[in-house]
Design an enzyme around this catalytic site. Structure first.
Site, PDB file in Angstrom:
ATOM      1  N   HIS A  44       0.714  -1.514   0.624  1.00 23.35           N
ATOM      2  CA  HIS A  44       1.619  -1.810   1.454  1.00 23.35           C
ATOM      3  C   HIS A  44       0.853  -2.144   2.742  1.00 23.35           C
ATOM      4  CE1 HIS A  44       5.766  -2.286   3.485  1.00 23.35           C
ATOM      5  NE2 HIS A  44       5.260  -1.422   4.447  1.00 23.35           N
ATOM      6  N   ASP A  56       2.255  -0.601  -3.727  1.00 25.10           N
ATOM      7  CA  ASP A  56       3.198  -0.581  -2.633  1.00 25.10           C
ATOM      8  C   ASP A  56       4.194   0.471  -3.112  1.00 25.10           C
ATOM      9  OD1 ASP A  56       4.985  -0.515  -0.490  1.00 25.10           O
ATOM     10  OD2 ASP A  56       4.897  -2.465  -0.231  1.00 25.10           O
ATOM     11  N   CYS A  79       6.603  -6.328   6.067  1.00 29.48           N
ATOM     12  CA  CYS A  79       7.432  -5.040   6.052  1.00 29.48           C
ATOM     13  C   CYS A  79       8.871  -5.317   6.196  1.00 29.48           C
ATOM     14  CB  CYS A  79       6.941  -4.195   7.003  1.00 29.48           C
ATOM     15  SG  CYS A  79       7.364  -2.212   6.789  1.00 29.48           S
TER      16      CYS A  79
END
Length: 244
Positions: free
Chosen positions: A215, A184, A126
């Site tokens: 994600h 994502d 991330c």
């Protein structure tokens, strides 16, 4: 390989930074190091387990509290709306230049360890994927595994005295492993295409993988976790860092 972990506090240009170090139990050998960057939630249980997994492959894994200037030491945010809101607020409050000074402090610390062999990689998920990419701007970092790196394509994070990360791609000498989830929403297809084009034009040494995942597919809590892909990522990361 058996591992151990410990907490330590490093002095940085922006204050004290708490870190967790995961390392092989045998401290009589010398190992490469990995700077491992978390999500916006800081050092959660899934982040610690991922760091432990990499340490067990024969690496010193140093995990910083990425928003140490903005929270009390030991702060861990929950995987809920309140935690997400706080983490995103922290992300928009900390300038990129402060991560650079954090990296300098971690690299300096590693140089003092007798079990460090002088080779360093970076890895993150991330925003941590973005920070691993940014760490590769430092010539002391030899390779980076960047997992669904957010805010890289958008050039929107506060910069402080630095420049936007993607704008500096031509400075990277490290080998890059870029991994993305096709489902994502945080890094859409056009964003991924932009990053690929920049890396190609900059002449970066990189490999590129887009997988059918959402994600945070590495996080071993919640419905987005994909264990098969996570295992594959660990194998890819191990091969990358063994080339250090």
């Amino acid at each position: 390989m058996q591992i151990t972990s410990e907490w330590l506090t490093l002095d940085t240009a922006t204050g004290s930074m708490r870190c967790q170090l995961f390392r092989p139990h045998n401290s009589n050998k010398r190992y490469p190091a990995i700077l491992f960057y978390s999500e916006i939630f800081q050092i959660t249980a899934p982040i610690a387990r991922t760091a432990a997994m990499m340490a067990g492959q024969g690496f010193l894994v140093l995990v910083p509290e990425v928003f140490h200037e903005l929270n009390a030491a030991g702060t861990v945010l929950a995987y809920d709306d309140a935690g997400k809101d706080k983490g995103n607020a922290d992300k928009w409050a900390k300038p990129l230049s402060s991560y650079d000074s954090d990296n300098a402090a971690m690299l300096s610390y590693l140089q003092k360890r007798s079990d460090f062999n002088g080779k360093t990689g970076a890895m993150g998920v991330c925003i941590g994927g973005h920070l691993a990419f940014r760490a590769a701007l430092n010539p002391a970092v030899n390779a980076a595994c960047c997992l669904y790196a957010t805010d890289l394509h958008s050039n929107t994070l506060p910069i402080g005295s630095a420049k936007q990360t993607l704008d500096c791609a031509s400075e990277i000498q490290a080998e890059l492993l870029m991994i993305w989830g096709k489902q994502d929403p945080h890094i859409p297809a056009e964003g991924r295409a932009k990053i690929y084009q920049v890396l190609t034009q900059a002449g970066c040494n990189f490999s590129w993988h887009e997988v059918n995942a959402q994600h945070a597919f590495m996080r071993d809590e919640g419905e987005r976790y994909n264990p098969a892909l996570a295992l594959w990522v660990y194998q890819q990361a191990r091969e990358l860092f063994q080339r250090l």
